[in-house]
Design a protein around this motif. Structure first.
Motif, short mmCIF file in Angstrom:
data_model
loop_
_atom_site.label_atom_id
_atom_site.label_comp_id
_atom_site.label_asym_id
_atom_site.label_seq_id
_atom_site.Cartn_x
_atom_site.Cartn_y
_atom_site.Cartn_z
N VAL A 134 0.87 -1.19 0.00
CA VAL A 134 0.00 0.00 0.00
C VAL A 134 0.90 1.24 0.00
O VAL A 134 1.59 1.53 0.99
CB VAL A 134 -0.94 0.03 1.22
CG1 VAL A 134 -1.86 1.25 1.14
CG2 VAL A 134 -1.77 -1.25 1.32
N THR A 135 0.89 1.94 -1.12
CA THR A 135 1.79 3.09 -1.31
C THR A 135 1.01 4.39 -1.23
O THR A 135 -0.14 4.45 -1.68
CB THR A 135 2.42 3.03 -2.72
OG1 THR A 135 3.05 1.78 -2.90
CG2 THR A 135 3.43 4.15 -2.93
N THR A 136 1.63 5.42 -0.68
CA THR A 136 1.08 6.76 -0.88
C THR A 136 2.21 7.71 -1.30
O THR A 136 3.36 7.53 -0.90
CB THR A 136 0.34 7.30 0.36
OG1 THR A 136 -0.29 8.54 0.00
CG2 THR A 136 1.25 7.57 1.53
N GLU A 137 1.84 8.68 -2.13
CA GLU A 137 2.78 9.75 -2.47
C GLU A 137 2.65 10.85 -1.43
O GLU A 137 1.57 11.04 -0.84
CB GLU A 137 2.45 10.31 -3.86
CG GLU A 137 2.80 9.35 -4.98
CD GLU A 137 2.42 9.88 -6.36
OE1 GLU A 137 1.69 10.88 -6.44
OE2 GLU A 137 2.86 9.27 -7.34
N ALA A 138 3.73 11.57 -1.20
CA ALA A 138 3.71 12.66 -0.22
C ALA A 138 4.67 13.75 -0.65
O ALA A 138 5.67 13.48 -1.31
CB ALA A 138 4.13 12.13 1.14
N LEU A 178 12.75 11.52 8.79
CA LEU A 178 11.51 10.98 9.40
C LEU A 178 11.20 9.61 8.83
O LEU A 178 10.89 8.66 9.56
CB LEU A 178 10.32 11.91 9.12
CG LEU A 178 10.12 13.12 10.00
CD1 LEU A 178 8.88 13.89 9.54
CD2 LEU A 178 9.95 12.68 11.46
N LEU A 179 11.27 9.50 7.50
CA LEU A 179 10.91 8.24 6.84
C LEU A 179 11.87 7.12 7.23
O LEU A 179 11.46 5.98 7.43
CB LEU A 179 10.89 8.41 5.32
CG LEU A 179 9.68 9.15 4.80
CD1 LEU A 179 9.85 9.49 3.33
CD2 LEU A 179 8.43 8.29 4.98
N ASN A 219 2.44 0.96 3.75
CA ASN A 219 3.78 0.40 4.01
C ASN A 219 4.81 0.81 2.95
O ASN A 219 5.92 0.29 2.92
CB ASN A 219 3.72 -1.14 4.13
CG ASN A 219 3.03 -1.79 2.94
OD1 ASN A 219 2.93 -1.19 1.87
ND2 ASN A 219 2.57 -3.02 3.12
N ARG A 220 4.41 1.75 2.06
CA ARG A 220 5.37 2.28 1.09
C ARG A 220 5.04 3.75 0.88
O ARG A 220 3.87 4.10 0.67
CB ARG A 220 5.29 1.50 -0.22
CG ARG A 220 6.41 1.83 -1.19
CD ARG A 220 6.44 0.91 -2.41
NE ARG A 220 7.54 1.28 -3.27
CZ ARG A 220 7.52 2.29 -4.12
NH1 ARG A 220 6.41 3.01 -4.29
NH2 ARG A 220 8.58 2.61 -4.84
N ILE A 221 6.04 4.62 0.93
CA ILE A 221 5.82 6.06 0.78
C ILE A 221 6.80 6.59 -0.25
O ILE A 221 7.98 6.24 -0.25
CB ILE A 221 5.97 6.81 2.13
CG1 ILE A 221 4.87 6.32 3.10
CG2 ILE A 221 5.89 8.33 1.94
CD1 ILE A 221 4.94 6.90 4.49
N SER A 222 6.28 7.44 -1.16
CA SER A 222 7.10 8.02 -2.22
C SER A 222 7.08 9.53 -2.07
O SER A 222 5.99 10.14 -2.10
CB SER A 222 6.51 7.60 -3.57
OG SER A 222 7.19 8.25 -4.61
N TRP A 260 10.59 3.11 1.30
CA TRP A 260 10.29 4.44 0.75
C TRP A 260 11.14 4.79 -0.45
O TRP A 260 12.21 4.23 -0.69
CB TRP A 260 10.34 5.51 1.83
CG TRP A 260 11.65 5.72 2.50
CD1 TRP A 260 12.24 4.90 3.42
CD2 TRP A 260 12.54 6.83 2.31
NE1 TRP A 260 13.44 5.43 3.81
CE2 TRP A 260 13.65 6.61 3.16
CE3 TRP A 260 12.51 7.98 1.52
CZ2 TRP A 260 14.72 7.51 3.23
CZ3 TRP A 260 13.57 8.87 1.60
CH2 TRP A 260 14.65 8.63 2.44
N ASN A 261 10.59 5.71 -1.23
CA ASN A 261 11.18 6.16 -2.49
C ASN A 261 11.34 7.66 -2.46
O ASN A 261 10.52 8.37 -1.87
CB ASN A 261 10.23 5.78 -3.64
CG ASN A 261 10.59 6.50 -4.92
OD1 ASN A 261 11.62 6.22 -5.53
ND2 ASN A 261 9.77 7.47 -5.33
N LEU A 262 12.35 8.15 -3.13
CA LEU A 262 12.36 9.60 -3.40
C LEU A 262 12.53 9.84 -4.90
O LEU A 262 13.21 9.09 -5.60
CB LEU A 262 13.41 10.34 -2.55
CG LEU A 262 14.91 10.18 -2.71
CD1 LEU A 262 15.42 10.95 -3.91
CD2 LEU A 262 15.59 10.71 -1.46
N ASP A 263 11.83 10.88 -5.38
CA ASP A 263 11.88 11.26 -6.79
C ASP A 263 12.91 12.36 -6.99
O ASP A 263 12.97 13.31 -6.19
CB ASP A 263 10.54 11.89 -7.23
CG ASP A 263 9.40 10.91 -7.32
OD1 ASP A 263 9.64 9.70 -7.41
OD2 ASP A 263 8.24 11.38 -7.33
#
Ligand SMILES: C[S@@+](CC[C@H](N)C(=O)[O-])C[C@H]1O[C@@H](n2cnc3c(N)ncnc32)[C@H](O)[C@@H]1O
Ligand code: SF4
Length: 378
Positions: free
Chosen positions: A95-99, A150-151, A118-121, A159-162
């Motif tokens: 379950v991903t959300t963008e932030a 924080l992440l 459980n996944r944040i981008s 987690w991912n960063l763009d």
């Protein structure tokens, strides 16, 4: 339904609200935040209108935007609960959300993880303040670093960063600053996009008047190859044209698109696919809300791909992946699209593509020229 694929599905939910529109963004976005409540209510109703029998399990859910971190944590948790009550998650569901970096707080992260995210981008884009200003971001590099810290403290979250390449003022030297920032943050996954300039946005307008403020194509190509080299050395596999992951941390939801496994869709402008069907919701927020109020699915269009279109799509998506496509598919592509066959052979001769163990894949240099190759698949 035509040709629904068996097995669990993916679900994309579009949450279009943003505090302001960034100078480069062409996504379906709204700054009318007074509509957030009505919109979340509409998504709850659209869930019941989905062309997906109740009880169909989900393997991935992706809450994308826009800026999902602008929706209250409680509302987002409620939406996720409603989705998973109707469509249970398989064990280990992603379950991903963008932030956006400026929105992340320990409290919001607590609400999200308790809800099962459980996944944040996060959209960092750059670790250079002047570049962030040039593209109209609301955060600076210090805020991006704070969000990363924080992440990194939430063990249950991948987690991912763009990052973006091609920003006005970006140079090989400033890229090193962003790459060092990314490696210091140590996310599980990094997405690196080359700035898209083909749709109208404020940066496209600026480019028309002052192209000299932007790095040229050759410079951007050099930046892309440098990213490949540095992230590769740091253990990130370049598994898709724009995506790098530590082992096992690939974005499972996005892999569903590239592998053409079904993804259903909720929200304004959201796109879905299942088998050979493709569809998209209305892009106008007013039109979307009105359709839902009337109890109708808010579809803009729906189509069934022909075998020829399926072949073209499979080649295009497969060649975005490091795993590439099998020789048989490439040959079938060459038979239906002779120009594609000729150009792919040229890529192989020039080491822009490689054939190994019955598969053909593009090299990073090939990915840089892939738009030309994909343009032959029509
Ligand atoms: C739709 S945005 C949503 C994420 C979040 N709102 C944010 O901006 O941080 C997802 C990502 O798409 C990328 N993106 C948006 N517009 C782009 C463009 N014109 N060219 C390249 N990448 C773009 C950005 O890296 C952004 O983080
Ligand atoms: S890049 Fe993200 S924050 Fe900026 S306008 Fe697009 S969706 Fe909104």
């Amino acid at each position: 339904m035509t040709d629904p694929s068996p097995g669990p599905k993916g679900l994309y939910v579009h949450l279009p609200f943003c505090a302001s529109r960034c100078a480069y963004c062409t996504f379906v976005v709204s700054t009318e935040r007074r509509l957030v409540g009505a919109y979340v209510e509409a998504i709850h109703r659209e869930l019941e209108l989905l062309d997906l029998p109740e009880g169909t399990p989900l393997e991935t859910v992706y809450l994308g935007g826009g800026t999902p971190s602008l929706i209250g944590g409680g509302e987002l948790a409620g939406l996720l609960r409603a989705i998973l009550e109707r469509h249970p998650g398989v064990p280990g569901i992603e379950v991903t959300t963008e932030a956006n970096p400026e929105d992340l707080t320990p409290e919001l992260l607590g609400l999200w993880t308790a809800a099962g995210i459980n996944r944040i981008s996060i959209g960092v884009q750059s670790f250079v303040d002047g570049e962030l200003t040039a593209i109209g971001r609301r955060h600076d590099a210090a805020r991006a670093r704070a969000a990363c810290h924080l992440l990194a403290r939430v063990p249950s979250v991948t987690w991912n960063l763009d990052l973006i390449l091609g920003i006005p003022g970006q140079t090989p030297e400033s890229l090193e600053v962003s790459l060092a920032g990314a490696l210091e943050a140590a996310p599980h996954h990094i997405s690196v996009y080359i700035l898209e300039m083909d749709k109208p946005h404020r940066l496209q307008e600026l480019y028309r008047r002052h192209p000299d403020e932007f790095p040229g194509d050759d410079t951007v190509a050099g930046l892309y190859l440098r990213v490949h080299e540095v992230l590769g050395k740091a253990g990130y596999e370049h598994y898709e044209i724009s995506n790098f992951a530590l082992p096992g941390a690939e974005a499972r939801h996005n892999l569903r698109y590239w592998d053409r496994r079904p993804v259903h869709a909720l929200g304004v402008g959201a796109h879905g696919n299942d088998g050979n069907r493709r569809w998209a919701n209305l892009e106008s927020l007013a039109g979307y809300l009105e359709a839902i109020r009337g109890g109708e699915r808010p579809l803009a269009w729906e189509t069934t791909l022909s075998p020829r279109e399926m072949l073209a799509e499979g080649l295009m998506l497969g060649l975005r992946l490091a795993a590439g496509v099998d020789r048989g598919s490439a040959d079938a592509g060459g038979a239906s699209f002779p120009e594609f066959g000729r150009m792919l052979e040229g890529f192989l001769q020039r080491d822009l593509a490689v054939e190994d163990a019955g598969r053909i894949f593009l090299t990073p240099e090939g990915w840089l020229l892939s738009n030309e190759l994909f343009a032959t698949l029509v």
